[in-house]
Write an enzyme that holds these catalytic residues in place. Structure first.
Site, PDB file in Angstrom:
ATOM      1  N   GLU A 134      18.250  57.559  -2.587  1.00 50.14           N
ATOM      2  CA  GLU A 134      18.893  56.329  -2.090  1.00 50.14           C
ATOM      3  C   GLU A 134      18.723  56.182  -0.574  1.00 50.14           C
ATOM      4  OE1 GLU A 134      19.615  54.043  -4.036  1.00 50.14           O
ATOM      5  OE2 GLU A 134      19.723  55.157  -5.913  1.00 50.14           O
ATOM      6  N   CYS A 149       7.763  62.752  -8.246  1.00 49.93           N
ATOM      7  CA  CYS A 149       8.147  62.340  -6.883  1.00 49.93           C
ATOM      8  C   CYS A 149       9.614  61.919  -6.894  1.00 49.93           C
ATOM      9  CB  CYS A 149       7.277  61.168  -6.437  1.00 49.93           C
ATOM     10  SG  CYS A 149       7.780  60.467  -4.854  1.00 49.93           S
ATOM     11  N   CYS A 168       6.108  62.710  -2.960  1.00 51.09           N
ATOM     12  CA  CYS A 168       4.695  62.939  -3.248  1.00 51.09           C
ATOM     13  C   CYS A 168       3.897  62.646  -1.955  1.00 51.09           C
ATOM     14  CB  CYS A 168       4.243  62.033  -4.395  1.00 51.09           C
ATOM     15  SG  CYS A 168       4.083  60.302  -3.920  1.00 51.09           S
ATOM     16  N   CYS A 171       4.178  58.944  -0.788  1.00 52.32           N
ATOM     17  CA  CYS A 171       5.483  58.567  -0.248  1.00 52.32           C
ATOM     18  C   CYS A 171       5.737  59.277   1.089  1.00 52.32           C
ATOM     19  CB  CYS A 171       6.591  58.871  -1.243  1.00 52.32           C
ATOM     20  SG  CYS A 171       6.573  57.754  -2.666  1.00 52.32           S
TER      21      CYS A 171
END
Ligand SMILES: [Zn+2]
Ligand SMILES: [Zn+2]
Length: 177
Positions: A134, A149, A168, A171
């Protein structure tokens, strides 16, 4: 406390060691300071739950966003309320994409919710993943199709257990703190 601090706010009764654990995980992942605020009573200010006792996470997020000080960097509200989101597909929380506020619910992270014996290690691992997920949304990260991920969207608890607590390579490149 610097101006780049992640503030963790329990919005109902949450054991302090759980909040501390989430704080440590966020510090490690984002290399930022965290601070834990005293409990904020929000539940009594939001509309009644619908969908079988689940609260609209967008409404809680909006309530928070309307009341935060302008200087706030990132806020993570932690609740035991059972959430649902009418728009977004984060099952265990919601966040303002590229914004300040994020929300995570512990309700469905406990083994007891699935009629299984309590398992604190599993519970904390899930808290870590959902909190990082989040907060990463508040840094602008979108969902990722890589099941391992941390930005993979959890549609159920299995998704959370399968994904790792890290980003990952794609990201990782996109994450700008
Ligand atoms: Zn998400
Ligand atoms: Zn990814």
């Amino acid at each position: 406390m610097t101006d780049r601090t992640i503030t963790i706010i329990p919005i109902d009764e949450i054991n302090f060691p759980i909040l501390e654990y989430i704080g440590k995980c966020l510090e490690t992942t984002f290399d930022l300071e965290t601070t834990i605020m005293t409990r904020q009573e929000i539940a009594s200010h939001i509309p009644e739950p619908v969908y079988g006792g689940r609260y609209n996470s967008t409404n809680i997020l909006k309530f928070m966003a309307d009341r935060i000080p302008g200087s706030a960097f990132k806020l993570l509200a932690v609740t035991t309320l059972d959430l649902y989101s009418p728009i977004f597909s984060c099952f265990f929380g919601e966040a303002q994409l590229g914004g300040t506020c994020a929300l995570v619910s512990l309700h469905r992270l406990k083994q007891e919710f699935y009629d299984l014996p309590p398992d604190q290690e599993t519970f904390l691992a899930r808290c870590e993943k959902e909190a990082i997920h989040e907060i990463a949304h508040t840094f602008g990260l979108l969902h990722c199709s890589n099941k391992h991920c941390i930005m993979y969207p959890s549609n159920n608890i299995i998704d959370t257990d399968v994904k790792s607590n890290t980003f990952c390579p794609d990201c990782t490149c996109l994450l700008k703190i």
